[in-house]
Design an enzyme around this catalytic site. Sequence first.
Site, PDB file in Angstrom:
ATOM      1  N   LYS A 171       0.880  -1.176   0.000  1.00 50.41           N
ATOM      2  CA  LYS A 171       0.000   0.000   0.000  1.00 50.41           C
ATOM      3  C   LYS A 171       0.909   1.215   0.000  1.00 50.41           C
ATOM      4  O   LYS A 171       1.433   1.623   1.031  1.00 50.41           O
ATOM      5  CB  LYS A 171      -0.851  -0.025   1.269  1.00 50.41           C
ATOM      6  CG  LYS A 171      -2.172   0.672   1.163  1.00 50.41           C
ATOM      7  CD  LYS A 171      -2.086   2.130   0.781  1.00 50.41           C
ATOM      8  CE  LYS A 171      -1.868   3.043   1.952  1.00 50.41           C
ATOM      9  NZ  LYS A 171      -1.753   4.468   1.539  1.00 50.41           N
ATOM     10  N   GLU A 246       9.236   1.371  11.075  1.00 50.77           N
ATOM     11  CA  GLU A 246      10.279   2.360  10.772  1.00 50.77           C
ATOM     12  C   GLU A 246       9.608   3.714  10.866  1.00 50.77           C
ATOM     13  O   GLU A 246       8.868   4.104   9.961  1.00 50.77           O
ATOM     14  CB  GLU A 246      10.829   2.150   9.358  1.00 50.77           C
ATOM     15  CG  GLU A 246      11.459   0.804   9.117  1.00 50.77           C
ATOM     16  CD  GLU A 246      12.878   0.710   9.635  1.00 50.77           C
ATOM     17  OE1 GLU A 246      13.362   1.681  10.252  1.00 50.77           O
ATOM     18  OE2 GLU A 246      13.485  -0.356   9.454  1.00 50.77           O
ATOM     19  N   CYS A 280      13.332  10.600   7.036  1.00 51.69           N
ATOM     20  CA  CYS A 280      13.179  10.147   8.430  1.00 51.69           C
ATOM     21  C   CYS A 280      14.466  10.370   9.203  1.00 51.69           C
ATOM     22  O   CYS A 280      14.442  10.707  10.376  1.00 51.69           O
ATOM     23  CB  CYS A 280      12.786   8.678   8.454  1.00 51.69           C
ATOM     24  SG  CYS A 280      13.911   7.629   7.546  1.00 51.69           S
ATOM     25  N   GLU A 379       9.244  16.171  14.987  1.00 54.96           N
ATOM     26  CA  GLU A 379       9.708  16.051  13.616  1.00 54.96           C
ATOM     27  C   GLU A 379       9.012  17.114  12.770  1.00 54.96           C
ATOM     28  O   GLU A 379       7.790  17.095  12.620  1.00 54.96           O
ATOM     29  CB  GLU A 379       9.327  14.660  13.130  1.00 54.96           C
ATOM     30  CG  GLU A 379      10.102  14.189  11.969  1.00 54.96           C
ATOM     31  CD  GLU A 379       9.765  12.750  11.635  1.00 54.96           C
ATOM     32  OE1 GLU A 379       8.645  12.300  11.916  1.00 54.96           O
ATOM     33  OE2 GLU A 379      10.643  12.091  11.058  1.00 54.96           O
TER      34      GLU A 379
HETATM   35  P1  NAD Z   1       1.999   8.528   7.458  1.00 55.61           P
HETATM   36  O1  NAD Z   1       2.184   7.757   8.707  1.00 55.61           O
HETATM   37  O2  NAD Z   1       0.951   9.543   7.392  1.00 55.61           O
HETATM   38  O3  NAD Z   1       1.715   7.541   6.239  1.00 55.61           O
HETATM   39  C1  NAD Z   1       2.520   6.427   5.983  1.00 55.61           C
HETATM   40  C2  NAD Z   1       1.688   5.408   5.249  1.00 55.61           C
HETATM   41  O4  NAD Z   1       0.686   4.949   6.129  1.00 55.61           O
HETATM   42  C3  NAD Z   1       0.964   5.944   4.014  1.00 55.61           C
HETATM   43  O5  NAD Z   1       0.957   4.956   3.011  1.00 55.61           O
HETATM   44  C4  NAD Z   1      -0.429   6.195   4.540  1.00 55.61           C
HETATM   45  O6  NAD Z   1      -1.423   6.139   3.538  1.00 55.61           O
HETATM   46  C5  NAD Z   1      -0.584   5.042   5.516  1.00 55.61           C
HETATM   47  N1  NAD Z   1      -1.592   5.247   6.556  1.00 55.61           N
HETATM   48  C6  NAD Z   1      -2.056   6.424   7.071  1.00 55.61           C
HETATM   49  N2  NAD Z   1      -3.005   6.180   7.995  1.00 55.61           N
HETATM   50  C7  NAD Z   1      -3.165   4.832   8.078  1.00 55.61           C
HETATM   51  C8  NAD Z   1      -3.965   3.960   8.856  1.00 55.61           C
HETATM   52  N3  NAD Z   1      -4.855   4.426   9.748  1.00 55.61           N
HETATM   53  N4  NAD Z   1      -3.831   2.618   8.693  1.00 55.61           N
HETATM   54  C9  NAD Z   1      -2.942   2.130   7.810  1.00 55.61           C
HETATM   55  N5  NAD Z   1      -2.153   2.897   7.028  1.00 55.61           N
HETATM   56  C10 NAD Z   1      -2.249   4.231   7.167  1.00 55.61           C
HETATM   57  O7  NAD Z   1       3.445   9.098   7.129  1.00 55.61           O
HETATM   58  P2  NAD Z   1       3.864   9.946   5.866  1.00 55.61           P
HETATM   59  O8  NAD Z   1       3.366  11.325   6.121  1.00 55.61           O
HETATM   60  O9  NAD Z   1       3.510   9.275   4.613  1.00 55.61           O
HETATM   61  O10 NAD Z   1       5.471   9.855   5.984  1.00 55.61           O
HETATM   62  C11 NAD Z   1       6.192  10.661   6.820  1.00 55.61           C
HETATM   63  C12 NAD Z   1       6.577   9.937   8.103  1.00 55.61           C
HETATM   64  O11 NAD Z   1       7.238   8.711   7.822  1.00 55.61           O
HETATM   65  C13 NAD Z   1       7.563  10.731   8.919  1.00 55.61           C
HETATM   66  O12 NAD Z   1       7.203  10.674  10.288  1.00 55.61           O
HETATM   67  C14 NAD Z   1       8.890  10.022   8.672  1.00 55.61           C
HETATM   68  O13 NAD Z   1       9.853  10.219   9.634  1.00 55.61           O
HETATM   69  C15 NAD Z   1       8.462   8.611   8.542  1.00 55.61           C
HETATM   70  N6  NAD Z   1       9.446   7.821   7.796  1.00 55.61           N
HETATM   71  C16 NAD Z   1      10.265   6.956   8.474  1.00 55.61           C
HETATM   72  C17 NAD Z   1      11.237   6.235   7.808  1.00 55.61           C
HETATM   73  C18 NAD Z   1      12.146   5.294   8.557  1.00 55.61           C
HETATM   74  O14 NAD Z   1      12.799   4.490   7.954  1.00 55.61           O
HETATM   75  N7  NAD Z   1      12.215   5.367   9.858  1.00 55.61           N
HETATM   76  C19 NAD Z   1      11.374   6.374   6.426  1.00 55.61           C
HETATM   77  C20 NAD Z   1      10.529   7.261   5.761  1.00 55.61           C
HETATM   78  C21 NAD Z   1       9.561   7.969   6.464  1.00 55.61           C
END
Ligand code: NAD
Length: 477
Positions: A171, A246, A280, A379
Amino acid sequence: MQLNFIANQAVASASGRTLPVLDPSDGQAFDHLQRSDAQDIDAAVQAARACFNGPWQRLSAADRGRLLMALSRKVTEHAHELAALEQRDCGKPTRQARADAAALARYFEFYAGACDKLHGETIPYQEGYSVFTWREPHGVTGHIVPWNYPMQIFGRSVGGALAAGNCCVVKPSEDACLSLLRVAELAAECGFPPGAINIVTGYGHEVGDALARHPGIDHISFTGSPSVGTIIQQVAAERHCPVTLELGGKSPQIVFADADLDAALPVLVNAIVQNAGQTCSAGSRVLIEEAIYEPLLGRLAQAFEQLRVGPAAMDLDLGPLIRQSQQQRVWDFLSDAQADGIAVVAQGTIVDEAPETGFYQAPTLLADVPVDHRVAQQEVFGPVLAAMRFADEDHVVQLANATRFGLVAGVWTRDGARQLRMARRLHSGQVFINNYGAGGGVELPFGGVKSSGYGREKGFEALYGFTTLKTVAVRHG
Ligand code: NAD
């Protein structure tokens, strides 16, 4: 129109609903993708299960490796096409988008070579027994991917899961699907059997939630925000489904007075402006020893003032942020900082060619940020660097560890004993000494502690997370 990719077929969502795809460089819609729901997830899980129980299980580990190697080559052949898709979808400058496509190819290459090297053990035990362990795939793994590095995160997560013998349902973020849909097509062209890789697009709270809840998903790899990570854990806990998380970071870059500042300076800057700070592992706090605080801050300010921000295709230092709400989030942090009297030391420039409808943010350097301020604790996920000063080693360890995150830490010092002391004392999944990120090598395990998550992806280590261990004891005497 973009379609889901299930069992090697491009298919519309069962509901027929769609979502617009926006170009962050001008804020305009240029395509549509499927707004899928639980029915589409169910179809993808069934396809993955049929593949896992059928053709995928019949393949030897060496043959899985050959398929992954073919996909690595295919990605390399199509690297510019994939980079162009992700550039438009995510607003990445050309060099970054191409580096991400190259990383994707490298992940598949690395995991291709790893497939047939994942051994169990034999265990010395009582007379009359032979005991050994097998590393078995979970079965069908679910992968929830964010928008900031879709290709890289797909490579490390799906690459590792396939290498370990799983079939995958992915997804992607609703803001960044295009490159991954194309990669899945390329995998089918390479001979991956139907159901090995499935991509279902849509909103997180709809289709992401349906994926996390589906009883046919045997393991979830989630990369995203800490708040959604909590929801995923709660949902997965209902059926005791294992999860790798992650999450984000508030990573410190620590500069001691004895550091090689010429070497450090460009790295300090890049660690916060790469991908417009939407990383991240972004080095979003710079902790500087008192004796060099003013001169180093001055050099950082000069470097920030030279940075240019503009449309992704101009390939400047920074492209736009992903979407308007992300831009607003960064503005909110900056206006809080301003209201609390935190000084803006320097900002880069948004070029005149940047359309007003795009989601641009100038990189911003803030000085003397109090350790408990939200801009030093949370963040931002944008190009905002918070500078702080420290007196000595104990003080900087306290500052560095004083957030709820623990993803990456950078340390700049020539003192070898201090390098190792700092590596021990910092609470984070990775510590980089006299560098930041080590060039992102796919071989290096990666993950966090505290609210940055748990479990590791990348490297050989990821294969342990994508398998479960079975102990077999044979009584023979
Ligand atoms: P997000 O948590 O909003 O979304 C991540 C994914 O989760 C998306 O595909 C989104 O559609 C999905 N999602 C959202 N709500 C959901 C739910 N209720 N159930 C299941 N899936 C759901 O994050 P984002 O805004 O896309 O990405 C930014 C965040 O990701 C930042 O906090 C960043 O630090 C983190 N990140 C971490 C790493 C790592 O390796 N640690 C890498 C990249 C990004």
